[in-house]
Write an enzyme that holds these catalytic residues in place. Structure first.
Site, mmCIF file in Angstrom:
data_model
loop_
_atom_site.group_PDB
_atom_site.id
_atom_site.type_symbol
_atom_site.label_atom_id
_atom_site.label_comp_id
_atom_site.label_asym_id
_atom_site.label_seq_id
_atom_site.Cartn_x
_atom_site.Cartn_y
_atom_site.Cartn_z
ATOM 1 N N TYR A 76 5.432 -26.065 86.677
ATOM 2 C CA TYR A 76 4.925 -25.082 87.671
ATOM 3 C C TYR A 76 3.493 -25.624 87.733
ATOM 4 O O TYR A 76 2.962 -25.670 88.819
ATOM 5 C CB TYR A 76 5.135 -23.618 87.321
ATOM 6 C CG TYR A 76 4.419 -22.844 87.989
ATOM 7 C CD1 TYR A 76 5.030 -22.599 89.246
ATOM 8 C CD2 TYR A 76 3.226 -22.073 87.502
ATOM 9 C CE1 TYR A 76 4.038 -21.706 90.270
ATOM 10 C CE2 TYR A 76 2.651 -21.168 88.055
ATOM 11 C CZ TYR A 76 2.986 -20.815 89.649
ATOM 12 O OH TYR A 76 2.308 -20.035 90.381
ATOM 13 N N GLU A 82 3.600 -11.889 92.437
ATOM 14 C CA GLU A 82 2.486 -11.484 91.581
ATOM 15 C C GLU A 82 2.533 -10.111 91.423
ATOM 16 O O GLU A 82 2.294 -9.337 90.257
ATOM 17 C CB GLU A 82 1.409 -12.128 92.609
ATOM 18 C CG GLU A 82 0.933 -13.410 92.501
ATOM 19 C CD GLU A 82 0.451 -14.108 91.501
ATOM 20 O OE1 GLU A 82 0.271 -13.486 90.221
ATOM 21 O OE2 GLU A 82 0.486 -15.381 91.214
ATOM 22 N N TRP A 97 3.545 -14.250 83.307
ATOM 23 C CA TRP A 97 4.296 -15.026 84.419
ATOM 24 C C TRP A 97 5.257 -15.944 84.105
ATOM 25 O O TRP A 97 6.014 -16.207 84.848
ATOM 26 C CB TRP A 97 2.993 -16.094 85.024
ATOM 27 C CG TRP A 97 3.488 -16.835 86.095
ATOM 28 C CD1 TRP A 97 3.615 -18.209 86.174
ATOM 29 C CD2 TRP A 97 3.640 -16.450 87.497
ATOM 30 N NE1 TRP A 97 3.873 -18.618 87.436
ATOM 31 C CE2 TRP A 97 4.266 -17.405 88.308
ATOM 32 C CE3 TRP A 97 3.827 -15.199 88.043
ATOM 33 C CZ2 TRP A 97 4.680 -17.285 89.688
ATOM 34 C CZ3 TRP A 97 4.006 -15.024 89.362
ATOM 35 C CH2 TRP A 97 4.624 -16.060 90.152
#
Length: 217
Positions: free
Chosen positions: A30, A52, A60
């Protein structure tokens, strides 16, 4: 992984990354391939805003692992499809173990889809968000140099809330700005520094920004 002198880790491939992207293969991919690159399409930006928001209070890595399930549950984050979700869809999503089953965040995703559609009459979500791009970007040597919010993220948060968006606090919006390349918070020693194309001089040496310290992403 070997430590470097500028708060980055040198991988077996010889590339320097921050610690959060140095070990987990999913996070590394990522970081290498997506994080910090410009997102300028409505559907992609809507998805990022929602993810988010789902991250709030979580890591995350958790959201990233669940992203395929999120995309399936929310019709690929097509705002027109999600805007049409009903109470029955909310209950369906609350039973979906593949996503974060938080009712407030699910409702916010639907609300944000409707707000995204409404913004089309004013030029669209992409132009609305990108107008808050700052005139300069942080230049962090170490992770502690990275701010958790900025004047622009505070303004973006307020503006989105006025347009009907939820789970778009200043810290969440700064994370969004990092993720979509509006600011470049790659550490100066990282192999990704300056790679967005938005900040052509971002990789050049500079003194500490003096920005407030950040917590780990």
């Amino acid at each position: 992984m070997a430590p470097d002198t500028a708060d980055v880790m040198l991988g077996e491939d010889g590339l320097a990354r921050p610690a959060w992207a140095a070990f987990d293969p999913l996070m590394r991919d990522y970081y290498d391939q997506e994080w910090g690159l410009p997102v300028r399409d409505e559907q992609g930006l809507y998805e990022r805003i929602c993810l988010e928001g789902f991250q709030a209070g979580l890591s995350w890595a958790t959201i990233l692992r669940k992203r395929p399930a999120f995309r399936q549950a929310f019709s690929g984050f097509n705002p027109e499809a999600v805007a049409a979700f009903t109470d029955a869809d909310v209950e369906r999503l609350m039973q979906d173990p593949g996503i974060v089953r938080n009712r407030a965040k699910i409702l916010a995703t639907i609300k944000n889809a409707r707000a995204t559609l409404a913004l089309r009459a004013e030029g669209g979500l992409v132009d609305f968000v990108w107008q808050f791009q700052p005139v300069a970007t942080p230049r962090p040597m170490v992770h502690a140099d990275i701010p958790t919010q900025s004047v622009e993220s505070i303004a973006l948060s307020k503006a989105l809330r006025k347009k009907g968006f939820s789970f778009v606090g200043p810290t969440t919006m700064f994370a969004l700005m990092e993720a979509i390349g509006m600011v470049d918070t790659h550490l100066l020693g990282s192999h990704r520094r300056g790679s967005s194309g938005i900040w052509p001089d971002a990789a050049q040496p500079s003194s500490n920004t003096g920005q407030p310290p950040a917590t780990a992403r």
